[in-house]
Design a protein around this motif. Structure first.
Motif, PDB file in Angstrom:
ATOM      1  N   ASP A 159       0.802  -1.040  -0.007  1.00 60.90           N
ATOM      2  CA  ASP A 159       0.008   0.082  -0.188  1.00 60.90           C
ATOM      3  C   ASP A 159       0.882   1.494  -0.094  1.00 60.90           C
ATOM      4  OD1 ASP A 159      -2.439   1.521  -0.018  1.00 60.90           O
ATOM      5  OD2 ASP A 159      -2.461   1.527   2.242  1.00 60.90           O
ATOM      6  N   GLY A 160       1.845   1.217  -0.536  1.00 57.85           N
ATOM      7  CA  GLY A 160       2.922   2.470  -0.983  1.00 57.85           C
ATOM      8  C   GLY A 160       3.704   2.693   0.303  1.00 57.85           C
ATOM      9  N   GLU A 161       4.012   1.808   1.036  1.00 62.21           N
ATOM     10  CA  GLU A 161       4.895   1.984   2.262  1.00 62.21           C
ATOM     11  C   GLU A 161       5.823   0.821   2.011  1.00 62.21           C
ATOM     12  OE1 GLU A 161       5.381   3.206   6.847  1.00 62.21           O
ATOM     13  OE2 GLU A 161       3.245   2.283   6.170  1.00 62.21           O
ATOM     14  N   ALA A 162       7.155   1.120   2.210  1.00 55.12           N
ATOM     15  CA  ALA A 162       8.072   0.349   2.160  1.00 55.12           C
ATOM     16  C   ALA A 162       8.716  -0.185   3.497  1.00 55.12           C
ATOM     17  CB  ALA A 162       9.234   0.698   0.981  1.00 55.12           C
ATOM     18  N   ALA A 163       9.122  -1.418   3.371  1.00 60.17           N
ATOM     19  CA  ALA A 163      10.201  -1.760   4.494  1.00 60.17           C
ATOM     20  C   ALA A 163      11.399  -1.130   4.251  1.00 60.17           C
ATOM     21  CB  ALA A 163      10.044  -3.292   4.799  1.00 60.17           C
ATOM     22  N   SER A 164      12.296  -1.008   5.392  1.00 61.80           N
ATOM     23  CA  SER A 164      13.562  -0.501   5.280  1.00 61.80           C
ATOM     24  C   SER A 164      14.625  -1.155   6.045  1.00 61.80           C
ATOM     25  CB  SER A 164      13.589   0.716   5.564  1.00 61.80           C
ATOM     26  OG  SER A 164      14.680   1.410   5.699  1.00 61.80           O
ATOM     27  N   ASN A 165      15.860  -1.578   5.590  1.00 59.12           N
ATOM     28  CA  ASN A 165      16.711  -2.317   6.321  1.00 59.12           C
ATOM     29  C   ASN A 165      17.300  -1.124   7.245  1.00 59.12           C
ATOM     30  OD1 ASN A 165      16.471  -4.685   5.256  1.00 59.12           O
ATOM     31  ND2 ASN A 165      17.887  -4.455   3.719  1.00 59.12           N
ATOM     32  N   ASP A 166      17.505   0.254   6.752  1.00 58.10           N
ATOM     33  CA  ASP A 166      17.882   1.069   7.380  1.00 58.10           C
ATOM     34  C   ASP A 166      17.125   1.351   8.918  1.00 58.10           C
ATOM     35  OD1 ASP A 166      20.065   1.430   5.790  1.00 58.10           O
ATOM     36  OD2 ASP A 166      18.957   3.172   4.625  1.00 58.10           O
ATOM     37  N   ASP A 167      16.111   1.277   8.836  1.00 62.17           N
ATOM     38  CA  ASP A 167      14.868   1.412   9.770  1.00 62.17           C
ATOM     39  C   ASP A 167      14.731   0.128  10.728  1.00 62.17           C
ATOM     40  OD1 ASP A 167      14.800   4.181   9.096  1.00 62.17           O
ATOM     41  OD2 ASP A 167      13.001   3.819   8.023  1.00 62.17           O
ATOM     42  N   GLN A 168      15.273  -0.896  10.160  1.00 62.17           N
ATOM     43  CA  GLN A 168      15.144  -2.373  10.470  1.00 62.17           C
ATOM     44  C   GLN A 168      13.545  -2.753  10.632  1.00 62.17           C
ATOM     45  OE1 GLN A 168      17.479  -2.213  14.315  1.00 62.17           O
ATOM     46  NE2 GLN A 168      19.175  -3.120  13.295  1.00 62.17           N
ATOM     47  N   THR A 169      12.943  -2.485   9.435  1.00 64.52           N
ATOM     48  CA  THR A 169      11.637  -2.813   9.715  1.00 64.52           C
ATOM     49  C   THR A 169      11.203  -3.953   8.516  1.00 64.52           C
ATOM     50  OG1 THR A 169      11.081  -1.057   7.921  1.00 64.52           O
ATOM     51  CG2 THR A 169      10.707  -0.474  10.310  1.00 64.52           C
ATOM     52  N   TYR A 170      10.309  -4.617   8.551  1.00 66.18           N
ATOM     53  CA  TYR A 170       9.854  -5.788   7.881  1.00 66.18           C
ATOM     54  C   TYR A 170       8.232  -5.918   7.481  1.00 66.18           C
ATOM     55  CZ  TYR A 170       9.340  -8.898  11.546  1.00 66.18           C
ATOM     56  OH  TYR A 170       8.854  -9.497  12.608  1.00 66.18           O
ATOM     57  N   TRP A 171       7.799  -6.516   6.765  1.00 63.30           N
ATOM     58  CA  TRP A 171       6.271  -6.821   6.820  1.00 63.30           C
ATOM     59  C   TRP A 171       5.883  -7.969   7.383  1.00 63.30           C
ATOM     60  CZ3 TRP A 171       2.914  -3.409   6.247  1.00 63.30           C
ATOM     61  CH2 TRP A 171       3.150  -2.127   5.580  1.00 63.30           C
ATOM     62  N   ALA A 172       5.476  -7.906   8.637  1.00 63.61           N
ATOM     63  CA  ALA A 172       5.096  -9.428   9.053  1.00 63.61           C
ATOM     64  C   ALA A 172       3.573  -9.729   8.668  1.00 63.61           C
ATOM     65  CB  ALA A 172       4.931  -9.104  10.623  1.00 63.61           C
ATOM     66  N   ILE A 173       3.397 -11.244   8.621  1.00 67.35           N
ATOM     67  CA  ILE A 173       2.155 -11.613   7.890  1.00 67.35           C
ATOM     68  C   ILE A 173       1.437 -12.464   9.339  1.00 67.35           C
ATOM     69  CG2 ILE A 173       0.923 -12.928   6.224  1.00 67.35           C
ATOM     70  CD1 ILE A 173       3.678 -12.716   4.651  1.00 67.35           C
ATOM     71  N   SER A 174       0.302 -12.165   9.593  1.00 65.59           N
ATOM     72  CA  SER A 174      -0.379 -12.949  10.537  1.00 65.59           C
ATOM     73  C   SER A 174      -1.667 -13.105   9.887  1.00 65.59           C
ATOM     74  CB  SER A 174      -0.699 -12.293  11.842  1.00 65.59           C
ATOM     75  OG  SER A 174      -1.125 -10.927  11.481  1.00 65.59           O
ATOM     76  N   LYS A 175      -2.368 -14.392  10.545  1.00 68.56           N
ATOM     77  CA  LYS A 175      -3.848 -14.815  10.182  1.00 68.56           C
ATOM     78  C   LYS A 175      -4.421 -14.672  11.509  1.00 68.56           C
ATOM     79  CE  LYS A 175      -6.367 -18.787   8.382  1.00 68.56           C
ATOM     80  NZ  LYS A 175      -6.295 -20.016   7.925  1.00 68.56           N
ATOM     81  N   ASP A 176      -5.740 -13.894  11.449  1.00 72.91           N
ATOM     82  CA  ASP A 176      -6.597 -13.691  12.545  1.00 72.91           C
ATOM     83  C   ASP A 176      -5.762 -13.792  14.117  1.00 72.91           C
ATOM     84  OD1 ASP A 176      -8.884 -14.183  11.041  1.00 72.91           O
ATOM     85  OD2 ASP A 176      -8.528 -16.320  11.246  1.00 72.91           O
ATOM     86  N   GLY A 177      -4.460 -12.703  13.834  1.00 68.82           N
ATOM     87  CA  GLY A 177      -3.915 -12.229  14.918  1.00 68.82           C
ATOM     88  C   GLY A 177      -2.697 -13.131  15.380  1.00 68.82           C
ATOM     89  N   GLU A 178      -2.491 -14.205  14.525  1.00 64.73           N
ATOM     90  CA  GLU A 178      -1.596 -15.271  14.868  1.00 64.73           C
ATOM     91  C   GLU A 178      -0.420 -15.279  13.750  1.00 64.73           C
ATOM     92  OE1 GLU A 178      -1.591 -18.038  17.246  1.00 64.73           O
ATOM     93  OE2 GLU A 178      -3.417 -17.543  18.337  1.00 64.73           O
ATOM     94  N   MET A 179       0.992 -15.224  14.118  1.00 60.28           N
ATOM     95  CA  MET A 179       1.930 -14.917  13.249  1.00 60.28           C
ATOM     96  C   MET A 179       1.832 -16.437  12.509  1.00 60.28           C
ATOM     97  SD  MET A 179       3.379 -11.981  13.269  1.00 60.28           S
ATOM     98  CE  MET A 179       4.877 -12.234  12.543  1.00 60.28           C
ATOM     99  N   LEU A 180       2.148 -15.936  11.169  1.00 63.10           N
ATOM    100  CA  LEU A 180       2.289 -17.367  10.368  1.00 63.10           C
ATOM    101  C   LEU A 180       3.871 -17.871  10.356  1.00 63.10           C
ATOM    102  CD1 LEU A 180       0.696 -16.173   6.774  1.00 63.10           C
ATOM    103  CD2 LEU A 180      -0.241 -17.477   8.499  1.00 63.10           C
TER     104      LEU A 180
END
Length: 131
Positions: free
Chosen positions: A88-109
């Motif tokens: 949705d137009g927002e990138a994860a960044s190694n510099d900011d130490q961010t990544y996109w986590a995926i969960s299903k109904d609140g539980e991490m995949l």
């Protein structure tokens, strides 16, 4: 008189056939919605959320995310399949130490997006997360 009537009937028949052909062509151009409906909630880095409804025939979540143009998921191929880099137009960044986590109904995949089967009615979350 009979000749004029036959001509009019022939023209009317041609018009009807052409109209049916145009309607048929228009329906072929419509993209049918997928057989599964999946909800994806995106949680941005600032905490704001946005919900997307995906209609897909994809077997796996990764393909469903990438094929939907509204949610705008991009990523890279990795040893584990799709590594999501932007949602949705927002990138994860190694510099900011961010990544996109995926969960299903609140539980991490426990698997990546390309290994997660998709079923009708499921709800997923993509959350920009700090390591």
């Amino acid at each position: 008189m009979k000749k004029q009537l036959r001509t009019l009937l022939a023209l009317a028949l041609i018009v009807v056939v052409l109209a049916m052909a145009l309607v048929g062509c228009a329906k072929k151009d419509e993209t049918p919605a997928g057989s599964k409906t999946v909800t994806v909630e995106v949680v941005h880095g600032d905490g704001s959320t946005k919900e997307f409804t995906l209609h897909t025939d994809a077997e796996m979540l990764g393909a469903a995310l990438v094929e939907d143009k509204e949610i705008n998921v991009t990523g890279e191929d990795s040893d584990y399949g799709l590594y999501i880099t932007s949602v949705d137009g927002e990138a994860a960044s190694n510099d900011d130490q961010t990544y996109w986590a995926i969960s299903k109904d609140g539980e991490m995949l426990q698997v990546g997006a390309d290994s997660q089967p998709v079923a009708d009615g499921e709800h997923y979350e993509l959350t920009l997360t700090t390591w």
